[in-house]
Structure formats: C-alpha cells, structure tokens
Design a protein around this motif. Structure first.
Motif, PDB file in Angstrom:
ATOM      1  N   ARG A  11       0.840  -1.209   0.000  1.00  0.00           N
ATOM      2  CA  ARG A  11       0.000   0.000   0.000  1.00  0.00           C
ATOM      3  C   ARG A  11       0.870   1.253   0.000  1.00  0.00           C
ATOM      4  NH1 ARG A  11      -3.223  -3.108   3.592  1.00  0.00           N
ATOM      5  NH2 ARG A  11      -2.269  -2.091   5.401  1.00  0.00           N
ATOM      6  N   ARG A  12       1.920   1.236   0.822  1.00  0.00           N
ATOM      7  CA  ARG A  12       2.798   2.397   0.879  1.00  0.00           C
ATOM      8  C   ARG A  12       3.525   2.588  -0.456  1.00  0.00           C
ATOM      9  NH1 ARG A  12       3.567   7.358   1.516  1.00  0.00           N
ATOM     10  NH2 ARG A  12       5.682   7.996   2.051  1.00  0.00           N
ATOM     11  N   SER A  13       3.917   1.496  -1.091  1.00  0.00           N
ATOM     12  CA  SER A  13       4.590   1.581  -2.381  1.00  0.00           C
ATOM     13  C   SER A  13       3.685   2.215  -3.429  1.00  0.00           C
ATOM     14  CB  SER A  13       5.034   0.188  -2.843  1.00  0.00           C
ATOM     15  OG  SER A  13       5.743   0.246  -4.043  1.00  0.00           O
ATOM     16  N   ALA A  14       2.398   1.873  -3.393  1.00  0.00           N
ATOM     17  CA  ALA A  14       1.442   2.470  -4.328  1.00  0.00           C
ATOM     18  C   ALA A  14       1.328   3.971  -4.096  1.00  0.00           C
ATOM     19  CB  ALA A  14       0.082   1.794  -4.180  1.00  0.00           C
ATOM     20  N   GLU A  15       1.340   4.387  -2.832  1.00  0.00           N
ATOM     21  CA  GLU A  15       1.302   5.821  -2.519  1.00  0.00           C
ATOM     22  C   GLU A  15       2.551   6.523  -3.041  1.00  0.00           C
ATOM     23  OE1 GLU A  15       0.962   5.923   1.685  1.00  0.00           O
ATOM     24  OE2 GLU A  15      -1.133   5.259   1.752  1.00  0.00           O
ATOM     25  N   LEU A  16       3.692   5.859  -2.897  1.00  0.00           N
ATOM     26  CA  LEU A  16       4.947   6.448  -3.352  1.00  0.00           C
ATOM     27  C   LEU A  16       4.975   6.607  -4.869  1.00  0.00           C
ATOM     28  CD1 LEU A  16       7.399   4.543  -0.989  1.00  0.00           C
ATOM     29  CD2 LEU A  16       7.039   7.023  -1.027  1.00  0.00           C
ATOM     30  N   GLU A  17       4.385   5.653  -5.581  1.00  0.00           N
ATOM     31  CA  GLU A  17       4.310   5.768  -7.039  1.00  0.00           C
ATOM     32  C   GLU A  17       3.586   7.046  -7.438  1.00  0.00           C
ATOM     33  OE1 GLU A  17       5.461   4.363  -9.638  1.00  0.00           O
ATOM     34  OE2 GLU A  17       6.255   2.420  -9.011  1.00  0.00           O
ATOM     35  N   HIS A  18       2.528   7.351  -6.720  1.00  0.00           N
ATOM     36  CA  HIS A  18       1.776   8.590  -6.986  1.00  0.00           C
ATOM     37  C   HIS A  18       2.624   9.810  -6.633  1.00  0.00           C
ATOM     38  CE1 HIS A  18      -0.950  11.905  -5.848  1.00  0.00           C
ATOM     39  NE2 HIS A  18      -1.672  11.484  -6.884  1.00  0.00           N
ATOM     40  N   ASP A  19       3.305   9.757  -5.479  1.00  0.00           N
ATOM     41  CA  ASP A  19       4.089  10.899  -5.010  1.00  0.00           C
ATOM     42  C   ASP A  19       5.268  11.201  -5.926  1.00  0.00           C
ATOM     43  OD1 ASP A  19       2.357  11.016  -2.890  1.00  0.00           O
ATOM     44  OD2 ASP A  19       3.735  10.121  -1.434  1.00  0.00           O
ATOM     45  N   LEU A  20       5.915  10.163  -6.420  1.00  0.00           N
ATOM     46  CA  LEU A  20       7.115  10.413  -7.226  1.00  0.00           C
ATOM     47  C   LEU A  20       6.771  11.044  -8.572  1.00  0.00           C
ATOM     48  CD1 LEU A  20       7.711   8.104  -9.698  1.00  0.00           C
ATOM     49  CD2 LEU A  20       8.051   6.668  -7.689  1.00  0.00           C
ATOM     50  N   LEU A  21       5.585  10.768  -9.062  1.00  0.00           N
ATOM     51  CA  LEU A  21       5.155  11.419 -10.297  1.00  0.00           C
ATOM     52  C   LEU A  21       4.780  12.874 -10.047  1.00  0.00           C
ATOM     53  CD1 LEU A  21       2.962   8.601 -11.900  1.00  0.00           C
ATOM     54  CD2 LEU A  21       5.263   9.320 -12.582  1.00  0.00           C
ATOM     55  N   ALA A  22       4.221  13.146  -8.856  1.00  0.00           N
ATOM     56  CA  ALA A  22       3.798  14.509  -8.526  1.00  0.00           C
ATOM     57  C   ALA A  22       4.978  15.404  -8.157  1.00  0.00           C
ATOM     58  CB  ALA A  22       2.786  14.463  -7.374  1.00  0.00           C
ATOM     59  N   ASP A  23       5.993  14.816  -7.480  1.00  0.00           N
ATOM     60  CA  ASP A  23       7.114  15.623  -7.003  1.00  0.00           C
ATOM     61  C   ASP A  23       8.394  14.795  -7.014  1.00  0.00           C
ATOM     62  OD1 ASP A  23       8.706  17.545  -5.893  1.00  0.00           O
ATOM     63  OD2 ASP A  23       7.823  17.447  -3.880  1.00  0.00           O
ATOM     64  N   PRO A  24       8.944  14.506  -8.202  1.00  0.00           N
ATOM     65  CA  PRO A  24      10.125  13.632  -8.296  1.00  0.00           C
ATOM     66  C   PRO A  24      11.356  14.200  -7.604  1.00  0.00           C
ATOM     67  CG  PRO A  24       9.663  14.682 -10.416  1.00  0.00           C
ATOM     68  CD  PRO A  24       8.495  14.954  -9.539  1.00  0.00           C
ATOM     69  N   GLY A  25      11.440  15.512  -7.466  1.00  0.00           N
ATOM     70  CA  GLY A  25      12.598  16.124  -6.833  1.00  0.00           C
ATOM     71  C   GLY A  25      12.761  15.775  -5.371  1.00  0.00           C
ATOM     72  N   ARG A  26      11.702  15.249  -4.748  1.00  0.00           N
ATOM     73  CA  ARG A  26      11.777  14.844  -3.335  1.00  0.00           C
ATOM     74  C   ARG A  26      12.604  13.591  -3.135  1.00  0.00           C
ATOM     75  NH1 ARG A  26       6.171  13.315  -1.428  1.00  0.00           N
ATOM     76  NH2 ARG A  26       7.481  12.364   0.170  1.00  0.00           N
ATOM     77  N   PHE A  27      12.857  12.846  -4.201  1.00  0.00           N
ATOM     78  CA  PHE A  27      13.370  11.496  -4.038  1.00  0.00           C
ATOM     79  C   PHE A  27      14.783  11.330  -4.590  1.00  0.00           C
ATOM     80  CE2 PHE A  27       8.739  11.166  -4.244  1.00  0.00           C
ATOM     81  CZ  PHE A  27       8.482  10.463  -3.080  1.00  0.00           C
ATOM     82  N   ARG A  28      15.512  10.444  -3.929  1.00  0.00           N
ATOM     83  CA  ARG A  28      16.800   9.974  -4.416  1.00  0.00           C
ATOM     84  C   ARG A  28      16.803   8.453  -4.279  1.00  0.00           C
ATOM     85  NH1 ARG A  28      22.440  12.404  -2.243  1.00  0.00           N
ATOM     86  NH2 ARG A  28      21.996  13.985  -3.846  1.00  0.00           N
ATOM     87  N   VAL A  29      17.159   7.776  -5.361  1.00  0.00           N
ATOM     88  CA  VAL A  29      17.094   6.319  -5.421  1.00  0.00           C
ATOM     89  C   VAL A  29      18.490   5.717  -5.354  1.00  0.00           C
ATOM     90  CG1 VAL A  29      16.691   4.395  -7.032  1.00  0.00           C
ATOM     91  CG2 VAL A  29      14.893   6.072  -6.619  1.00  0.00           C
ATOM     92  N   LEU A  30      18.638   4.655  -4.581  1.00  0.00           N
ATOM     93  CA  LEU A  30      19.846   3.833  -4.611  1.00  0.00           C
ATOM     94  C   LEU A  30      19.448   2.428  -5.018  1.00  0.00           C
ATOM     95  CD1 LEU A  30      21.765   1.572  -3.045  1.00  0.00           C
ATOM     96  CD2 LEU A  30      22.885   3.499  -4.129  1.00  0.00           C
ATOM     97  N   THR A  31      20.151   1.904  -5.998  1.00  0.00           N
ATOM     98  CA  THR A  31      19.906   0.554  -6.461  1.00  0.00           C
ATOM     99  C   THR A  31      21.226  -0.009  -6.980  1.00  0.00           C
ATOM    100  OG1 THR A  31      18.529  -0.802  -7.943  1.00  0.00           O
ATOM    101  CG2 THR A  31      19.243   1.340  -8.766  1.00  0.00           C
TER     102      THR A  31
END
Length: 360
Positions: A11-31
């Motif tokens: 559920r949280r991952s689904a919320e994050l998918e929405h958030d990252l499209l709305a405000d991608p600058g908030r996020f930094r990914v490590l993989t």
C-alpha cells in the motif's frame, strides 16, 4: 516478514508511485547489482527498465556496482573487472543516462571498492545492530546454509556474509537515498537500513532519512530450467546474447507433454513462464498469446518467445555493440561516478563524525 507487513509495504509503495510522479525532486534512489556475470532478461524487466523509468520521471538515481559484495559468499571472485564492465554496458544499453565527466547530469554509477568513506560507515553502523538481528536476516540465513553445504572455506561462512545487511544499509544511507526499488524478498534488507537510520538518530541525532521501499510491479521470470533465473545457474537469457544464442536457449526451456498451450501458472509453470516472457516483450496478454498458439504445441510457443525476445532486445543489443568498443567512454563513466560518489560519501562521513563527536 508477515503477510500484514507485506500488505502495508504494498500500500505504501502504491502511494509512493503517486508521489514520485507529482514531485520527483523529493526522491533519491539507490539501487545496484553484484558484478558476478552478465545481466539477463530477468534483470531487464525486473530492474533495469524500472531504473530508466525512474530517471526519466526526474528522480536522481545512484547505481552501485557492488564489487565488494562478490566476496561475501564465494572463495573465488572471478573476473571482477570484466564483470563490472559488462554490468556497466548493460545499464548504458538499457538507456540509463549517466554522469561521464562532460558536465551533463545523469545517474551516478560507481563501484563499492572505489568509495572508502562509504565502507567506513559500516563500522559505526555495526554497533547499532545485534548479532542476533543479523543472523535472523533471511538472506544471511539462506547464504549461510548454502555456504555450509558447499564447505566454503575451512571455517565455513565468513564474517563478511554476516554483516552483509549492514553493508547494504551503508550503500543506501551514504547518499541519503529515501527510495529503494526492491522485490518483496528484499524487504528485510531495507528494514535493516531503516533500523540503522532510526537508531543512529536516537543515539547521535538525525542524520539519515529512513528509506522506503518501492516494490517492483514486474513479475518474476523463471529460467529455462523452471527455477529462478540466475546469472550463476546457467538458465538465463543474457542481454548480451545474440539472436542465435537466444533461440538456442529458448529451445532448451522446459515445457510439458500437453500439446495445447494454455496460460496456467499453477499447473503449467514452465509454459506459463514462456508465455509471460513473450508477453513482457511484445506487450500482449499471455492468455491471448496462449489462445493464438492453441494446438501449435511447444515448438510454436518457443518460436513466438524467440521472436518476441529478439525483437524487444534488438535496439538494446545494437547499442551494446556500439558501446562495447568505446573503452574511453566506459572508463570516463566509472571515473565520474566514482568521483561524485566519493564527494557524497566524504560529506556524509563528516556529518557522522560530527554527530558522534569524533572530529579532532
């Protein structure tokens, strides 16, 4: 992890998918990936394509080629240098835009061994996690059992294997990553990183965000033998394979004796996996593909899979062949990525020392 915890993570991952499209600058990914061999079709549909998607959405991406992790569960490291090069080629061919020293922004691709400050973070992090917590980690348990069966070394599993989850925590936290794309089976590793970030904050003051999981929506592809597709199992379709090799590998895939093709993951997992492979490559539902093949049997199914995979990977493989001869560019990409990762890691380690009162 419990079913309830996994449901919460979804559920949280689904919320994050929405958030990252709305405000991608908030996020930094490590993989990242371990350089133990060439990446394969399962990596592409499960991780590489998603990394490109996240970058295209405007998210800053760090990719670790985890050369130090190669020695956690094996006595021989193999051709690490060659494998690092292959993993880098696969990322570039997949379409990831990277730093290369030209000043153009892009993903930071770096190697573990080239960033000393990142690895130095493991020391204080280890003081925040108990041995029992490390031993309960599912991957540590599984790899310890596998190492014991192999008789790995005179004394059995090494100490680095036990601390593997904390090394992953350092990978994530050193760059302030707050979003980590993972499969469901990797959630316990991310929980260790969250635990370290939280305990460090409680003991020394807030330095690290608690990273969150972005669960992969990509289905798991099985290998040609019906087991999990793996670089080391010899059951994968490498991204670097040519079209003839791909055809040979698909022809070797397991099916069953029933001639009529149907999509039934429970009762016909090998057939369903081939249909899924074709579906992911051609963009059509596996049920429809099965109906189209009908009584054509395994030969028709494998022909469809071969054509679909080769068509889908043709542009990637063409880019890979072009890049394979660009040694100066490949070296520049790693040099630029390592340099930026060192800048970030040095700054993080300084903040950690200040928080711990260890600046002299």
């Amino acid at each position: 992890m419990s079913t309830t915890s996994i449901d919460v993570a979804r559920r949280r991952s689904a919320e994050l998918e929405h958030d990252l499209l709305a405000d991608p600058g908030r996020f930094r990914v490590l993989t990242g990936d371990r350089p133990t061999g060439p990446l394969h079709l399962g990596h592409y549909v499960g991780t590489l394509a998603n990394r490109v998607r996240l970058q295209t959405a405007g998210i800053e991406v760090f990719v670790v080629i985890a050369d130090y992790q190669v020695i956690t569960d094996r006595d021989s490291v193999g051709d690490v240098r060659g494998n690092v090069r292959e993993v880098l080629l696969d990322h570039l061919a997949a379409g990831l835009s990277v730093r290369d020293g030209s000043g153009v922004p892009g993903a930071t691709v770096f190697t573990h061994s080239a960033v000393p400050a990142l690895n130095q973070l493991v020391l204080p992090f280890l003081s925040l996690v108990s041995v029992a917590e490390l031993q309960r980690n599912p991957t540590v348990r599984a790899e310890t059992a596998a190492a014991t069966r192999r008789g790995s070394g005179a004394a059995g599993p090494n100490g680095l294997l036990l601390t593997y989850p904390v090394h992953q925590a350092a990978d994530i936290l050193f760059c302030g990553a707050n979003l980590v794309p993972v499969g469901q089976d990797q959630l316990p590793h991310l929980e260790t990183a969250r635990l370290v970030a939280r305990r460090f904050g409680e003991r020394y003051g807030q330095v690290f965000p608690e990273p969150e999981a972005l669960l992969s929506a990509a289905p798991l592809l099985l290998g040609t033998d019906g087991a999990k597709m793996s670089k080391s199992a010899g059951n994968s379709i490498p991204l670097r394979a040519d079209e003839d090799e791909t055809a040979r590998l698909v022809r070797s895939a397991r099916t069953n004796t029933e001639r009529r093709i149907s999509y039934d993951p429970v009762h016909r997992p090998e057939v369903a996996n081939l249909l899924l492979m074709a579906s992911l490559c051609c963009g059509r539902p596996p049920e429809g593909l099965a109906e189209e093949i009908g009584d054509g049997g395994s030969a028709a199914l494998k022909h469809l899979v071969t054509e679909s995979v080769n068509e889908h990977l043709r542009p990637l493989r063409a880019r890979r062949r072009e890049l394979a001869g660009a040694d100066d560019h490949l070296r520049a990409v790693l040099a630029a990525g390592n340099a930026h990762a060192n800048e970030v890691a040095d700054a993080t380690l300084q903040r950690v020392r200040e928080a711990m009162g260890m600046t002299y």
